[in-house]
Design a protein around this motif. Structure first.
Motif, PDB file in Angstrom:
ATOM      1  N   ALA A   4       0.834  -1.210   0.000  1.00  0.00           N
ATOM      2  CA  ALA A   4       0.000   0.000   0.000  1.00  0.00           C
ATOM      3  C   ALA A   4       0.866   1.256   0.000  1.00  0.00           C
ATOM      4  O   ALA A   4       0.588   2.220  -0.734  1.00  0.00           O
ATOM      5  CB  ALA A   4      -0.929  -0.001   1.217  1.00  0.00           C
ATOM      6  N   LEU A   5       1.952   1.239   0.786  1.00  0.00           N
ATOM      7  CA  LEU A   5       2.856   2.397   0.815  1.00  0.00           C
ATOM      8  C   LEU A   5       3.556   2.581  -0.524  1.00  0.00           C
ATOM      9  O   LEU A   5       3.803   3.715  -0.960  1.00  0.00           O
ATOM     10  CB  LEU A   5       3.883   2.219   1.944  1.00  0.00           C
ATOM     11  CG  LEU A   5       3.327   2.332   3.361  1.00  0.00           C
ATOM     12  CD1 LEU A   5       4.430   2.037   4.385  1.00  0.00           C
ATOM     13  CD2 LEU A   5       2.751   3.725   3.603  1.00  0.00           C
ATOM     14  N   ALA A   6       3.873   1.453  -1.173  1.00  0.00           N
ATOM     15  CA  ALA A   6       4.515   1.554  -2.493  1.00  0.00           C
ATOM     16  C   ALA A   6       3.563   2.199  -3.502  1.00  0.00           C
ATOM     17  O   ALA A   6       3.974   3.067  -4.298  1.00  0.00           O
ATOM     18  CB  ALA A   6       4.931   0.161  -2.965  1.00  0.00           C
ATOM     19  N   VAL A   7       2.274   1.790  -3.468  1.00  0.00           N
ATOM     20  CA  VAL A   7       1.285   2.409  -4.353  1.00  0.00           C
ATOM     21  C   VAL A   7       1.122   3.885  -4.012  1.00  0.00           C
ATOM     22  O   VAL A   7       1.050   4.750  -4.900  1.00  0.00           O
ATOM     23  CB  VAL A   7      -0.074   1.680  -4.253  1.00  0.00           C
ATOM     24  CG1 VAL A   7      -1.150   2.422  -5.048  1.00  0.00           C
ATOM     25  CG2 VAL A   7       0.051   0.246  -4.739  1.00  0.00           C
ATOM     26  N   GLY A   8       1.096   4.184  -2.703  1.00  0.00           N
ATOM     27  CA  GLY A   8       0.945   5.575  -2.275  1.00  0.00           C
ATOM     28  C   GLY A   8       2.114   6.424  -2.717  1.00  0.00           C
ATOM     29  O   GLY A   8       1.942   7.572  -3.152  1.00  0.00           O
ATOM     30  N   VAL A 211      -1.631  -2.840 -13.550  1.00  0.00           N
ATOM     31  CA  VAL A 211      -2.115  -2.891 -12.160  1.00  0.00           C
ATOM     32  C   VAL A 211      -2.880  -4.185 -11.922  1.00  0.00           C
ATOM     33  O   VAL A 211      -2.747  -4.823 -10.872  1.00  0.00           O
ATOM     34  CB  VAL A 211      -3.019  -1.661 -11.885  1.00  0.00           C
ATOM     35  CG1 VAL A 211      -3.677  -1.779 -10.511  1.00  0.00           C
ATOM     36  CG2 VAL A 211      -2.216  -0.391 -11.985  1.00  0.00           C
ATOM     37  N   ARG A 212      -3.680  -4.583 -12.889  1.00  0.00           N
ATOM     38  CA  ARG A 212      -4.466  -5.816 -12.734  1.00  0.00           C
ATOM     39  C   ARG A 212      -3.567  -7.033 -12.564  1.00  0.00           C
ATOM     40  O   ARG A 212      -3.898  -7.967 -11.829  1.00  0.00           O
ATOM     41  CB  ARG A 212      -5.374  -6.011 -13.956  1.00  0.00           C
ATOM     42  CG  ARG A 212      -6.495  -4.995 -14.052  1.00  0.00           C
ATOM     43  CD  ARG A 212      -7.346  -5.249 -15.268  1.00  0.00           C
ATOM     44  NE  ARG A 212      -7.960  -6.570 -15.222  1.00  0.00           N
ATOM     45  CZ  ARG A 212      -8.675  -7.091 -16.210  1.00  0.00           C
ATOM     46  NH1 ARG A 212      -8.844  -6.393 -17.325  1.00  0.00           N
ATOM     47  NH2 ARG A 212      -9.198  -8.297 -16.107  1.00  0.00           N
ATOM     48  N   SER A 220      -5.137  -3.081  -0.367  1.00  0.00           N
ATOM     49  CA  SER A 220      -3.848  -2.385  -0.338  1.00  0.00           C
ATOM     50  C   SER A 220      -3.781  -1.337  -1.443  1.00  0.00           C
ATOM     51  O   SER A 220      -3.237  -0.240  -1.251  1.00  0.00           O
ATOM     52  CB  SER A 220      -2.702  -3.392  -0.500  1.00  0.00           C
ATOM     53  OG  SER A 220      -2.681  -4.302   0.573  1.00  0.00           O
ATOM     54  N   TYR A 221      -4.342  -1.667  -2.599  1.00  0.00           N
ATOM     55  CA  TYR A 221      -4.325  -0.717  -3.712  1.00  0.00           C
ATOM     56  C   TYR A 221      -5.172   0.521  -3.390  1.00  0.00           C
ATOM     57  O   TYR A 221      -4.749   1.653  -3.635  1.00  0.00           O
ATOM     58  CB  TYR A 221      -4.853  -1.407  -4.972  1.00  0.00           C
ATOM     59  CG  TYR A 221      -4.755  -0.550  -6.202  1.00  0.00           C
ATOM     60  CD1 TYR A 221      -3.519  -0.281  -6.810  1.00  0.00           C
ATOM     61  CD2 TYR A 221      -5.896   0.008  -6.774  1.00  0.00           C
ATOM     62  CE1 TYR A 221      -3.437   0.512  -7.944  1.00  0.00           C
ATOM     63  CE2 TYR A 221      -5.820   0.807  -7.902  1.00  0.00           C
ATOM     64  CZ  TYR A 221      -4.584   1.058  -8.483  1.00  0.00           C
ATOM     65  OH  TYR A 221      -4.502   1.859  -9.592  1.00  0.00           O
ATOM     66  N   VAL A 222      -6.377   0.292  -2.815  1.00  0.00           N
ATOM     67  CA  VAL A 222      -7.249   1.422  -2.460  1.00  0.00           C
ATOM     68  C   VAL A 222      -6.598   2.287  -1.383  1.00  0.00           C
ATOM     69  O   VAL A 222      -6.590   3.526  -1.474  1.00  0.00           O
ATOM     70  CB  VAL A 222      -8.624   0.906  -1.988  1.00  0.00           C
ATOM     71  CG1 VAL A 222      -9.439   2.039  -1.361  1.00  0.00           C
ATOM     72  CG2 VAL A 222      -9.384   0.298  -3.151  1.00  0.00           C
ATOM     73  N   VAL A 223      -6.001   1.632  -0.372  1.00  0.00           N
ATOM     74  CA  VAL A 223      -5.338   2.388   0.695  1.00  0.00           C
ATOM     75  C   VAL A 223      -4.166   3.187   0.129  1.00  0.00           C
ATOM     76  O   VAL A 223      -3.973   4.365   0.447  1.00  0.00           O
ATOM     77  CB  VAL A 223      -4.861   1.429   1.811  1.00  0.00           C
ATOM     78  CG1 VAL A 223      -3.987   2.175   2.820  1.00  0.00           C
ATOM     79  CG2 VAL A 223      -6.054   0.811   2.504  1.00  0.00           C
ATOM     80  N   GLU A 370     -13.294  -5.251 -11.216  1.00  0.00           N
ATOM     81  CA  GLU A 370     -12.593  -4.838 -12.434  1.00  0.00           C
ATOM     82  C   GLU A 370     -11.272  -5.566 -12.596  1.00  0.00           C
ATOM     83  O   GLU A 370     -10.818  -5.815 -13.711  1.00  0.00           O
ATOM     84  CB  GLU A 370     -12.355  -3.326 -12.404  1.00  0.00           C
ATOM     85  CG  GLU A 370     -13.641  -2.524 -12.550  1.00  0.00           C
ATOM     86  CD  GLU A 370     -13.380  -1.119 -13.043  1.00  0.00           C
ATOM     87  OE1 GLU A 370     -12.239  -0.843 -13.468  1.00  0.00           O
ATOM     88  OE2 GLU A 370     -14.306  -0.302 -13.027  1.00  0.00           O
ATOM     89  N   LYS A 371     -10.621  -5.906 -11.478  1.00  0.00           N
ATOM     90  CA  LYS A 371      -9.338  -6.609 -11.554  1.00  0.00           C
ATOM     91  C   LYS A 371      -9.516  -8.079 -11.882  1.00  0.00           C
ATOM     92  O   LYS A 371      -8.594  -8.739 -12.359  1.00  0.00           O
ATOM     93  CB  LYS A 371      -8.585  -6.472 -10.228  1.00  0.00           C
ATOM     94  CG  LYS A 371      -8.039  -5.082  -9.971  1.00  0.00           C
ATOM     95  CD  LYS A 371      -7.205  -5.027  -8.713  1.00  0.00           C
ATOM     96  CE  LYS A 371      -5.887  -5.763  -8.907  1.00  0.00           C
ATOM     97  NZ  LYS A 371      -5.030  -5.650  -7.717  1.00  0.00           N
ATOM     98  N   ALA A 372     -10.743  -8.596 -11.581  1.00  0.00           N
ATOM     99  CA  ALA A 372     -10.974 -10.038 -11.789  1.00  0.00           C
ATOM    100  C   ALA A 372     -11.011 -10.372 -13.290  1.00  0.00           C
ATOM    101  O   ALA A 372     -11.369  -9.563 -14.116  1.00  0.00           O
ATOM    102  CB  ALA A 372     -12.290 -10.421 -11.134  1.00  0.00           C
TER     103      ALA A 372
END
Length: 372
Positions: A4-8, A211-212, A220-223, A370-372
């Motif tokens: 999550a921090l990496a995405v942030g 991303v998918r 984690s992605y949303v956070v 959407e990721k599925a």
């Protein structure tokens, strides 16, 4: 959490590289506060008044002095006919006219009701109602004083005098009521609009497929997507709160920690709303339109920002239950104006927390599909 921090971190640098987004988040809210904070004002002073005095004695001069000493009215013309009043009113040079007829003092001393006329320009209904209230209060005050003088034969204070004391806003300035609402309005709009484009931007640039396929779960992605917008929006929110204190004299009577917690909950819900919009549309232009539609009008009309919720019809009051700005404004006004503790605004904080969890949860569910 590391994912999550990496995405942030990745989202943060993307925001920094995109100057428009950074300006929208940091500087546009403060600009709107300065612009609309001065424009939104319901206080009416220095009403331009014309006087037609046909009595010309001590009683008529007392009545005219009461109007000028109230500071609500400025005498800009002394006229001798109704034609002059009509001409000045048509040109917009006066907003009200006081007509004192001949024989007012004679009627007073003979025990009859003395009639004076107050003519008000009604092209603006709200202003006309306010001016009417001012004039009515002044005439009543003078009338009570004259009645007492006639009975006692001397100038004496009335036997019963009300001493109103206004709490939290002693000068009854509308700015202290409107600026907290303006803060909530600006924060809501800027937060929802900025985050509503975050995932859509990935789709338009073609990076959504990466991303998918990335080994990261939806939460984690949303956070990670939320963290940088949350930090920047929080800085922006406190920037405009401090600006409101410096520019408009907004007091801070409560706890800064409680204010921080209240703003954080509201921002979490606003950012979650933006992310949810971002998962529902496929273009930035549509995301912008949808985010404005669901955040602008409800925050402006259904939050208690301008129109009191208590005076709305029951079905509309029921709809306001799902408007987060309603709870934020109530909590913000209570903290900064009244200095209340957390338990007093616990219902509002709980409602903001429930809303944030719901929209962030819905955004996660939509993103997982959407990721599925």
């Amino acid at each position: 959490m590391r994912k999550a921090l990496a995405v942030g971190r990745k989202e943060f640098w993307q925001i920094v590289r995109d100057g428009r987004t950074l300006i929208i988040l940091l500087f546009v809210p403060a600009f709107f506060l300065g612009l609309y904070g001065y424009a939104l004002n319901w206080d009416i002073r220095h009403v331009r008044l014309a006087v037609m005095d046909r009595e010309h004695n001590h009683d008529s001069r007392e009545l005219i002095s009461s109007f000028t000493n109230s500071t609500y009215f400025d005498i800009v013309a002394t006229v001798t006919s109704m034609t002059d009043i009509e001409r000045l009113m048509d040109r917009g040079e006066i907003r009200a006219a006081l007509v004192i007829p001949e024989g007012m003092s004679r009627d007073l001393r003979s025990g009859r009701v003395a009639q004076v006329q107050v003519l008000i320009n009604g092209d603006n209904a709200n202003t006309a109602i306010t001016v009417f209230g001012y004039a009515q209060a002044i005439v009543r005050g003078v009338s009570a004083q004259l009645q007492l003088e006639l009975v006692t034969g001397a100038q004496m204070p009335p036997p019963i005098s009300a001493e109103p004391r206004i709490w939290y806003n002693p000068e009854l300035t509308s700015t202290l009521f409107l600026v907290p609402g303006l803060i909530g309005f600006i924060v809501m709009i800027s937060s929802v609009v900025s985050t509503s484009m975050s995932i859509v931007r990935e789709k338009e640039r073609g990076t959504w497929e990466q991303v998918r396929m990335a080994p990261i779960n939806t939460v984690s992605y949303v956070v990670g997507k939320t963290i940088p917008y949350f930090v920047i929006s929080l800085v922006s929110a406190f920037f405009i709160i401090v600006a409101a204190m410096l520019l408009f004299g907004l007091p801070m009577r409560g706890s800064w920690l409680l204010l921080f917690f209240t703003v954080s909950l509201f921002l979490a819900g606003a950012l979650g709303t933006g992310l949810l919009v971002s998962t529902l549309v496929d273009s930035q232009s549509l995301a912008f339109q949808v985010s404005l539609l669901i955040s602008l009008l409800p925050t402006l009309i259904l939050s208690g920002f301008i129109f009191p919720i208590a005076s709305m019809p029951a079905p509309i009051r029921a709809i306001t239950v799902v408007v987060p700005a309603r709870y934020f404004l109530a909590a913000l006004r209570a903290v900064v104006l009244k200095g209340v503790d957390a338990h007093v605004v616990s219902l509002e904080l709980a409602a903001l927390g429930v809303y944030a969890v719901c929209v962030l949860g819905l955004a996660s569910v939509r993103l997982a599909k959407e990721k599925a």
